[in-house]
Scaffold this motif. Structure first.
Motif, mmCIF file in Angstrom:
data_model
loop_
_atom_site.group_PDB
_atom_site.id
_atom_site.type_symbol
_atom_site.label_atom_id
_atom_site.label_comp_id
_atom_site.label_asym_id
_atom_site.label_seq_id
_atom_site.Cartn_x
_atom_site.Cartn_y
_atom_site.Cartn_z
ATOM 1 N N GLU A 18 0.902 -1.329 0.248
ATOM 2 C CA GLU A 18 -0.256 0.174 -0.010
ATOM 3 C C GLU A 18 0.307 1.012 0.017
ATOM 4 O O GLU A 18 0.219 2.385 -0.377
ATOM 5 N N LEU A 19 1.815 1.434 0.730
ATOM 6 C CA LEU A 19 3.174 2.769 0.766
ATOM 7 C C LEU A 19 3.496 2.878 -0.526
ATOM 8 O O LEU A 19 4.139 3.746 -0.963
ATOM 9 N N THR A 20 3.356 1.836 -1.644
ATOM 10 C CA THR A 20 4.116 2.280 -2.871
ATOM 11 C C THR A 20 3.047 2.753 -3.662
ATOM 12 O O THR A 20 3.614 3.787 -5.269
ATOM 13 N N ALA A 21 1.752 3.432 -3.282
ATOM 14 C CA ALA A 21 1.301 4.520 -4.020
ATOM 15 C C ALA A 21 1.419 5.594 -4.041
ATOM 16 O O ALA A 21 0.497 6.707 -4.149
ATOM 17 N N TRP A 22 2.154 6.163 -2.525
ATOM 18 C CA TRP A 22 2.337 7.396 -2.039
ATOM 19 C C TRP A 22 4.608 7.481 -2.361
ATOM 20 O O TRP A 22 4.606 6.880 -2.205
ATOM 21 N N THR A 23 4.116 8.888 -2.887
ATOM 22 C CA THR A 23 5.630 9.535 -2.362
ATOM 23 C C THR A 23 6.366 9.655 -0.863
ATOM 24 O O THR A 23 5.213 9.521 0.134
ATOM 25 N N ALA A 24 7.266 9.818 -0.796
ATOM 26 C CA ALA A 24 8.173 9.725 0.938
ATOM 27 C C ALA A 24 7.727 10.675 1.258
ATOM 28 O O ALA A 24 7.298 10.855 2.583
ATOM 29 N N ASP A 25 8.217 11.880 0.663
ATOM 30 C CA ASP A 25 7.054 13.478 1.052
ATOM 31 C C ASP A 25 5.896 13.213 1.492
ATOM 32 O O ASP A 25 5.935 14.140 2.262
ATOM 33 N N GLU A 26 4.943 12.711 0.854
ATOM 34 C CA GLU A 26 3.241 12.660 1.453
ATOM 35 C C GLU A 26 3.620 11.838 2.454
ATOM 36 O O GLU A 26 2.528 12.440 3.388
ATOM 37 N N LEU A 27 4.463 11.232 2.865
ATOM 38 C CA LEU A 27 4.366 10.385 4.001
ATOM 39 C C LEU A 27 4.650 10.608 5.580
ATOM 40 O O LEU A 27 4.108 11.067 6.802
ATOM 41 N N LEU A 28 5.812 11.826 5.025
ATOM 42 C CA LEU A 28 6.594 12.157 5.837
ATOM 43 C C LEU A 28 6.138 13.415 7.008
ATOM 44 O O LEU A 28 5.738 14.270 6.197
ATOM 45 N N SER A 29 6.001 13.138 7.689
ATOM 46 C CA SER A 29 5.355 14.065 9.076
ATOM 47 C C SER A 29 6.073 15.544 9.001
ATOM 48 O O SER A 29 6.908 16.040 8.674
ATOM 49 N N ASN A 30 4.746 16.551 8.519
ATOM 50 C CA ASN A 30 5.176 18.341 8.418
ATOM 51 C C ASN A 30 4.664 18.992 8.901
ATOM 52 O O ASN A 30 3.391 19.634 8.554
ATOM 53 N N PRO A 31 4.163 19.126 10.578
ATOM 54 C CA PRO A 31 3.482 19.584 10.937
ATOM 55 C C PRO A 31 3.517 21.362 10.761
ATOM 56 O O PRO A 31 2.185 21.697 10.595
ATOM 57 N N ARG A 32 4.370 22.282 10.044
ATOM 58 C CA ARG A 32 4.203 22.942 9.709
ATOM 59 C C ARG A 32 3.599 23.353 8.753
ATOM 60 O O ARG A 32 2.089 24.277 8.262
ATOM 61 N N LYS A 33 2.563 22.493 7.714
ATOM 62 C CA LYS A 33 2.720 22.461 6.075
ATOM 63 C C LYS A 33 1.344 21.642 7.025
ATOM 64 O O LYS A 33 0.052 21.496 5.913
ATOM 65 N N GLY A 34 0.985 20.918 8.205
ATOM 66 C CA GLY A 34 -0.021 20.047 8.630
ATOM 67 C C GLY A 34 -0.634 18.687 7.623
ATOM 68 O O GLY A 34 -0.915 18.281 7.365
ATOM 69 N N THR A 35 1.084 18.494 6.726
ATOM 70 C CA THR A 35 0.860 17.222 6.159
ATOM 71 C C THR A 35 1.597 15.696 6.532
ATOM 72 O O THR A 35 2.255 15.951 7.198
#
Length: 70
Positions: A18-35
């Motif tokens: 399931e992880l292969t549908a996502w980029t590492a950047d999409e999964l990486l926590s970024n509290p400043r951006k809320g992503t």
């Protein structure tokens, strides 16, 4: 990395592929951006990247590095 696996399970990921549908950047926590996934940092991403590679998989947009490749 057990922490990364727990974080992923908490948000509904069950299977490694399931992880292969996502980029590492999409999964990486970024509290400043809320992503990303809260609690999943760079070390977790690297651990997941290595685990994916062991199974012949990679995050979206990435390729698997093979030993001995020129």
């Amino acid at each position: 990395h057990a922490l990364a696996a727990g974080v992923l399970a908490d948000v509904g990921f069950v299977w490694l592929h399931e992880l292969t549908a996502w980029t590492a950047d999409e999964l990486l926590s970024n509290p400043r951006k809320g992503t990303g996934i809260k609690g999943l940092g760079a070390k977790g991403i690297e651990a997941l990247r290595a685990l994916l590679a062991q199974h012949g998989l990679a995050f979206a947009g990435e390729t698997i590095e093979t030993k001995g490749a020129a």
